[in-house]
Motif scaffolding. Structure first.
Motif, mmCIF file in Angstrom:
data_model
loop_
_atom_site.group_PDB
_atom_site.id
_atom_site.type_symbol
_atom_site.label_atom_id
_atom_site.label_comp_id
_atom_site.label_asym_id
_atom_site.label_seq_id
_atom_site.Cartn_x
_atom_site.Cartn_y
_atom_site.Cartn_z
ATOM 1 N N TYR A 162 -56.934 -26.034 69.986
ATOM 2 C CA TYR A 162 -55.870 -26.775 69.290
ATOM 3 C C TYR A 162 -55.443 -28.056 70.010
ATOM 4 C CZ TYR A 162 -53.171 -24.099 72.728
ATOM 5 O OH TYR A 162 -52.716 -23.523 73.892
ATOM 6 N N ASP A 163 -56.089 -28.406 71.122
ATOM 7 C CA ASP A 163 -55.711 -29.585 71.894
ATOM 8 C C ASP A 163 -56.982 -30.338 72.292
ATOM 9 O OD1 ASP A 163 -54.726 -31.476 73.732
ATOM 10 O OD2 ASP A 163 -53.254 -30.078 74.561
ATOM 11 N N LYS A 164 -57.034 -31.632 71.999
ATOM 12 C CA LYS A 164 -58.201 -32.447 72.352
ATOM 13 C C LYS A 164 -58.130 -32.976 73.784
ATOM 14 C CE LYS A 164 -59.168 -34.002 67.631
ATOM 15 N NZ LYS A 164 -59.332 -35.189 66.739
ATOM 16 N N PHE A 165 -57.016 -32.786 74.456
ATOM 17 C CA PHE A 165 -56.827 -33.197 75.852
ATOM 18 C C PHE A 165 -57.066 -34.697 76.052
ATOM 19 C CE2 PHE A 165 -58.742 -28.773 76.443
ATOM 20 C CZ PHE A 165 -57.505 -28.146 76.390
ATOM 21 N N GLU A 166 -56.643 -35.500 75.111
ATOM 22 C CA GLU A 166 -56.845 -36.942 75.218
ATOM 23 C C GLU A 166 -55.836 -37.555 76.178
ATOM 24 O OE1 GLU A 166 -56.561 -38.336 71.224
ATOM 25 O OE2 GLU A 166 -58.614 -37.746 70.710
ATOM 26 N N SER A 167 -56.293 -38.479 77.015
ATOM 27 C CA SER A 167 -55.398 -39.155 77.940
ATOM 28 C C SER A 167 -54.558 -40.188 77.195
ATOM 29 C CB SER A 167 -56.194 -39.855 79.045
ATOM 30 O OG SER A 167 -55.322 -40.614 79.868
ATOM 31 N N PRO A 168 -53.278 -40.336 77.548
ATOM 32 C CA PRO A 168 -52.459 -41.401 76.961
ATOM 33 C C PRO A 168 -52.827 -42.783 77.498
ATOM 34 C CG PRO A 168 -51.207 -40.233 78.627
ATOM 35 C CD PRO A 168 -52.502 -39.480 78.459
ATOM 36 N N LEU A 169 -53.666 -42.829 78.545
ATOM 37 C CA LEU A 169 -54.089 -44.102 79.135
ATOM 38 C C LEU A 169 -55.459 -44.494 78.604
ATOM 39 C CD1 LEU A 169 -53.079 -43.530 82.882
ATOM 40 C CD2 LEU A 169 -51.690 -44.427 81.011
ATOM 41 N N ASP A 170 -55.623 -45.762 78.294
ATOM 42 C CA ASP A 170 -56.903 -46.249 77.788
ATOM 43 C C ASP A 170 -57.930 -46.452 78.892
ATOM 44 O OD1 ASP A 170 -55.961 -46.323 75.161
ATOM 45 O OD2 ASP A 170 -55.166 -48.354 75.402
ATOM 46 N N SER A 171 -57.446 -46.637 80.119
ATOM 47 C CA SER A 171 -58.347 -46.879 81.243
ATOM 48 C C SER A 171 -57.677 -46.425 82.528
ATOM 49 C CB SER A 171 -58.722 -48.363 81.340
ATOM 50 O OG SER A 171 -57.552 -49.153 81.516
ATOM 51 N N SER A 267 -62.773 -35.932 78.750
ATOM 52 C CA SER A 267 -63.772 -36.680 77.980
ATOM 53 C C SER A 267 -64.517 -37.685 78.845
ATOM 54 C CB SER A 267 -63.108 -37.394 76.797
ATOM 55 O OG SER A 267 -62.127 -38.307 77.233
ATOM 56 N N GLY A 268 -63.840 -38.271 79.825
ATOM 57 C CA GLY A 268 -64.498 -39.229 80.703
ATOM 58 C C GLY A 268 -65.588 -38.601 81.540
ATOM 59 N N ILE A 269 -65.311 -37.440 82.103
ATOM 60 C CA ILE A 269 -66.319 -36.793 82.942
ATOM 61 C C ILE A 269 -67.412 -36.182 82.066
ATOM 62 C CG2 ILE A 269 -65.147 -34.540 83.110
ATOM 63 C CD1 ILE A 269 -67.066 -36.396 85.910
ATOM 64 N N GLU A 270 -67.079 -35.759 80.841
ATOM 65 C CA GLU A 270 -68.100 -35.261 79.925
ATOM 66 C C GLU A 270 -69.118 -36.357 79.612
ATOM 67 O OE1 GLU A 270 -66.114 -31.876 77.068
ATOM 68 O OE2 GLU A 270 -65.513 -33.957 76.743
#
Length: 335
Positions: A162-171, A267-270
């Motif tokens: 239920y959570d995509k674990f997206e960062s609030p930071l773009d970089s 997602s970045g490390i993936e």
């Protein structure tokens, strides 16, 4: 961590925690000094507090490493299945007194505490053999089909449903070196920082399996962890520590090693894992090691991961150099 099809088909395990409810607690506590013997001496009292104080951790491990600034670090990782037990330990007279005095007696010693208290459903453990490590030592092992494909890490985290674990930071935030010596500092992370611990345990391996690791895997693993730091802006790596496991009782070197990293997002490390040649080489080498083995593999090449919301991370850096932990990346508050 790279996962082979053979591991998927045979003994691959995840960790489950039938007795856990709410949040767990993991404390990474380090002592840093330019002189090895002085770091070890300062860590001796901490060892007693962790093993003998009220509500001592259910699992305790010790490590050592030398950081990028040449400081020797003695490190403890303490695991509690229930955050309430950690709070009891923290508030005990011996521990609270120690923390209140940290950095006041010896200005040459740096102390850092990185405490994680996430809900258990933001955690995953994966191993190719039937063996417990990390937080899994406090739980049970179970078979799982979520191995052998890109995305297995994410799928093994229950909260990913239920959570995509997206960062609030773009970089990645810009690095800013600060005045840190002689200060007690804390900081706040954004939501969904990813903490990964990977370990290699060859304590049960025979001579042939150890030789295969040295000849096939050791250098490619070092290349992968090295490029994560070198290209930290692309990989989202805030900090990566490659550490040698040592016995917490007699300080002898163990046949184990571990790497711990704080990353901007899962997602970045993936993306780096499935596209960078350094990790693809790790993946291919691990599969080759399993497929060509003339022995039953016993080495545990395992990983655990927490996804941390901002409130799940409480660090304190006391008299540490400015490159310690997450200090370069976030605004700090003196406490």
């Amino acid at each position: 961590m790279s996962e082979s099809d053979e591991a998927k088909e045979s003994t691959a395990r995840i960790a489950i925690f039938p007795k856990a409810q709410g949040s767990v607690a993991v404390a990474i506590i380090g002592v840093q000094h330019l002189i090895v013997s002085l770091a070890q001496h300062s860590a001796s009292h901490l060892s007693n507090l962790l093993s003998k104080a009220a509500a001592a951790p259910g699992s305790l491990e010790r490590f050592s490493y030398t950081d990028s600034q040449g400081y020797h670090n003695e490190v403890f990782m303490a695991y509690w299945l229930h955050e309430a037990d950690y709070q009891t330990w923290l508030k005990s007279e011996a521990v609270s007194s120690w923390i209140s005095q940290l950095g006041l007696q010896d200005t040459d010693v740096g102390i850092w505490l990185e405490v994680m208290t996430p809900p258990i459903d933001q955690y995953q453990y994966g191993a190719p053999v039937v063996q417990k490590d990390g937080l899994a030592t406090l739980g049970e092992l179970a078979k799982s089909e979520k191995f052998g494909y890109w995305g297995g890490y994410r799928d093994r985290v229950p909260a990913s449903a239920y959570d995509k674990f997206e960062s609030p930071l773009d970089s990645m935030p810009d690095r800013k070196l600060k005045s840190t010596k002689g200060k007690r500092l804390t900081l706040q992370i954004p939501d969904n920082v990813c903490f990964i611990r990977e370990g290699q345990d060859w304590s049960r391996a025979g001579d042939e399996e150890r030789a295969v690791w040295r000849e096939t895997m050791d250098e490619v693993v070092k290349s992968w962890t090295g490029i994560l730091v070198e290209r930290s802006g692309d990989s989202g790596t805030f900090n990566l520590r490659s550490m040698q496991n040592i016995d917490p009782i007699n300080n002898s070197t163990l046949d184990k090693q571990t790497q711990v990293a704080f990353l901007l997002s899962l997602s970045g490390i993936e993306k780096a894992a499935r596209t960078w040649k350094e990790h693809l080489q790790v993946h291919a080498s691990l599969i080759k090691m399993f497929r060509e083995a003339k022995f039953k593999p016993t080495m545990n090449i395992w990983a655990e991961m927490f996804i941390l919301k901002s409130q799940d991370f409480s660090p304190i850096y006391i008299n540490c150099h400015s490159e310690t932990g997450l200090l370069p990346y976030f605004d700090v508050t003196e406490i």
